[in-house]
Enzyme design. Structure first.
Site, PDB file in Angstrom:
ATOM      1  N   CYS A   1     -20.393   1.477   7.570  1.00 40.74           N
ATOM      2  CA  CYS A   1     -19.691   0.997   8.766  1.00 40.74           C
ATOM      3  C   CYS A   1     -18.421   1.832   8.908  1.00 40.74           C
ATOM      4  O   CYS A   1     -17.598   1.869   7.997  1.00 40.74           O
ATOM      5  CB  CYS A   1     -19.357  -0.480   8.586  1.00 40.74           C
ATOM      6  SG  CYS A   1     -18.498  -1.255   9.967  1.00 40.74           S
TER       7      CYS A   1
ATOM      8  N   CYS B   1      -0.337   0.516  10.321  1.00 40.12           N
ATOM      9  CA  CYS B   1      -0.678  -0.541   9.367  1.00 40.12           C
ATOM     10  C   CYS B   1       0.529  -1.334   8.883  1.00 40.12           C
ATOM     11  O   CYS B   1       1.512  -0.770   8.379  1.00 40.12           O
ATOM     12  CB  CYS B   1      -1.412   0.065   8.170  1.00 40.12           C
ATOM     13  SG  CYS B   1      -2.038  -1.182   7.024  1.00 40.12           S
TER      14      CYS B   1
ATOM     15  N   CYS C   1      -0.091   5.109   6.757  1.00 42.55           N
ATOM     16  CA  CYS C   1      -0.785   4.960   8.042  1.00 42.55           C
ATOM     17  C   CYS C   1       0.147   4.261   9.037  1.00 42.55           C
ATOM     18  O   CYS C   1       0.615   3.142   8.790  1.00 42.55           O
ATOM     19  CB  CYS C   1      -2.070   4.167   7.862  1.00 42.55           C
ATOM     20  SG  CYS C   1      -3.213   4.912   6.672  1.00 42.55           S
TER      21      CYS C   1
ATOM     22  N   CYS D   1       0.839  -1.193   0.000  1.00 41.25           N
ATOM     23  CA  CYS D   1       0.000   0.000   0.000  1.00 41.25           C
ATOM     24  C   CYS D   1       0.881   1.252   0.000  1.00 41.25           C
ATOM     25  O   CYS D   1       1.822   1.357   0.794  1.00 41.25           O
ATOM     26  CB  CYS D   1      -0.908  -0.001   1.228  1.00 41.25           C
ATOM     27  SG  CYS D   1      -1.950   1.488   1.344  1.00 41.25           S
TER      28      CYS D   1
ATOM     29  N   CYS E   1     -20.305  -6.725   2.077  1.00 39.57           N
ATOM     30  CA  CYS E   1     -19.694  -5.487   2.548  1.00 39.57           C
ATOM     31  C   CYS E   1     -18.341  -5.366   1.856  1.00 39.57           C
ATOM     32  O   CYS E   1     -17.764  -6.368   1.428  1.00 39.57           O
ATOM     33  CB  CYS E   1     -19.542  -5.541   4.069  1.00 39.57           C
ATOM     34  SG  CYS E   1     -18.683  -4.145   4.821  1.00 39.57           S
TER      35      CYS E   1
ATOM     36  N   ARG F   1     -19.387  -2.610  17.277  1.00 38.93           N
ATOM     37  CA  ARG F   1     -18.809  -3.872  16.788  1.00 38.93           C
ATOM     38  C   ARG F   1     -17.348  -3.999  17.237  1.00 38.93           C
ATOM     39  O   ARG F   1     -16.507  -3.179  16.889  1.00 38.93           O
ATOM     40  CB  ARG F   1     -18.890  -3.909  15.262  1.00 38.93           C
ATOM     41  CG  ARG F   1     -18.474  -5.231  14.626  1.00 38.93           C
ATOM     42  CD  ARG F   1     -18.602  -5.161  13.107  1.00 38.93           C
ATOM     43  NE  ARG F   1     -19.942  -4.834  12.682  1.00 38.93           N
ATOM     44  CZ  ARG F   1     -20.927  -5.710  12.543  1.00 38.93           C
ATOM     45  NH1 ARG F   1     -20.709  -6.991  12.796  1.00 38.93           N
ATOM     46  NH2 ARG F   1     -22.130  -5.319  12.154  1.00 38.93           N
TER      47      ARG F   1
ATOM     48  N   CYS G   1     -17.261  -9.323   4.322  1.00 35.02           N
ATOM     49  CA  CYS G   1     -16.634  -8.118   3.791  1.00 35.02           C
ATOM     50  C   CYS G   1     -15.368  -8.439   2.993  1.00 35.02           C
ATOM     51  O   CYS G   1     -14.496  -9.179   3.454  1.00 35.02           O
ATOM     52  CB  CYS G   1     -16.290  -7.174   4.950  1.00 35.02           C
ATOM     53  SG  CYS G   1     -15.766  -5.532   4.415  1.00 35.02           S
TER      54      CYS G   1
END
Length: 325
Positions: free
Chosen positions: A203, A75, A72, A68, A143, A273, A112
């Site tokens: 979400c 991550c 972040c 990626c 999702c 959740r 998802c």
């Protein structure tokens, strides 16, 4: 600091349709450890009133991993960090469907598709559209977590049967620059607002334990309340070797549970959740999540870390006398 008597009054007001103020939220955040059981009971009362005794189960597949370009700091999948995460392109539909069938066999309602990267490419979106059709065909609610998509891309997915789009804010707008510099909080808001404008369920939540203050946790909850998202995933940071946050200590389990209760008070009628970091941070306290106000969980393995098994979570739900939606 709030007193237990104040919680009685606040709980009644929320049940009668009022909303928690920022000052009241700060009061809940400073609840001393000796009063946490009472706090959890009030949060549980709110969960029972607004969400009944139902538990919503979701599962995910890490359908494209690593490489990626974003930075972040939490991550493992960022190409800027030296981690041991697996790197692979978008998986085939057969792999997705095998994981979806496994989830369905274990009582899961939502499935998802998650990919790494700033956003899904047009080529990948076409394939993911077919994944979504297959997930819906076997009776699950599809999702997707595909990054900073534009409105036309979200509409394409909706036309293929997408029910919910997941896109975390991660933290407060104030704290966000401390964890990411390659995209903005505003870009995240735009993606969520576009998804909502199309009638998609949304979400959105974040990660706790990255060095943020209680005010940041409350700010994010208030933003989510304004956005009127449907489900709020609560993740706890697991410091991963090779990431900038590797040296941070994991949250104490009682602080993590206090966050769950706080979010139930701020977002009383939304799905709260429990997701990443649940097993590692809570440990033996995992059985307390429903007492603290949660009504939904991500079960099975997560993206780059392991979660609890389907059987462990199903056993816990049965022992609590709760029902799977």
């Amino acid at each position: 600091m709030l007193k237990i008597g104040d919680l009685t009054n606040i709980t009644e007001r929320i049940i009668n349709g009022e909303t928690l103020t920022f000052e009241e939220a700060l009061g809940i955040a400073t609840t001393p450890e000796e009063d946490l059981l009472e706090l959890f009971l009030y949060a549980k009362r709110l969960r029972n009133h607004f969400r009944k005794r139902a538990v919503d189960l979701c599962a995910i597949i890490n359908a494209k991993s690593g490489a990626c370009p974003e930075d972040c700091s939490f991550c493992a999948q960022s190409a800027r960090h030296k981690t041991s995460v697996d790197v692979y392109p978008l998986v085939d539909k057969e792999v997705v469907m095998r994981k979806a069938e496994e989830a369905k066999a274990n009582g899961v309602r939502r499935f998802c598709i998650v990919i790494s990267g700033r956003k899904a490419s047009r080529e990948d979106l076409k394939k993911i559209g077919k994944f979504i059709e297959g997930i819906r065909d076997i009776g699950l609610l599809p999702c997707a977590t595909l990054g900073l998509l534009e409105k036309d891309e979200l509409l394409f997915l909706k036309d293929h049967g997408l029910e919910r789009y997941h896109h975390n804010l991660e933290t407060s707008e104030r704290f966000f620059p401390n964890i990411c510099s390659t995209h903005t909080f505003g870009e995240k808001l735009k993606t969520i607002e576009e998804a909502k404008s199309l009638g998609l369920s949304v979400c959105s939540g974040g990660i706790f334990g990255m060095g943020e203050e209680w005010e940041d946790r409350i700010d994010m909850a208030f933003t989510l309340r304004e956005l009127q998202v449907d489900s709020v995933p609560i993740n706890f940071l697991i410091p991963i070797k090779g990431t900038p946050l590797n040296g941070i200590d994991m949250l104490p389990p009682l602080e993590a549970l206090k966050i769950v209760s706080l979010y139930r008070f701020i977002l009383p009628n939304r799905e709260i959740r429990l997701c990443g970091g649940r097993a590692q941070v809570l440990g033996e306290f995992n059985s307390m999540i429903f007492f603290a106000g949660a009504d939904a969980i991500l079960t099975g393995n997560y993206l780059t870390t392991t979660g609890r098994t389907y059987s462990d979570d199903l056993r816990l739900i049965r022992l609590m006398g709760l029902e799977i939606t």
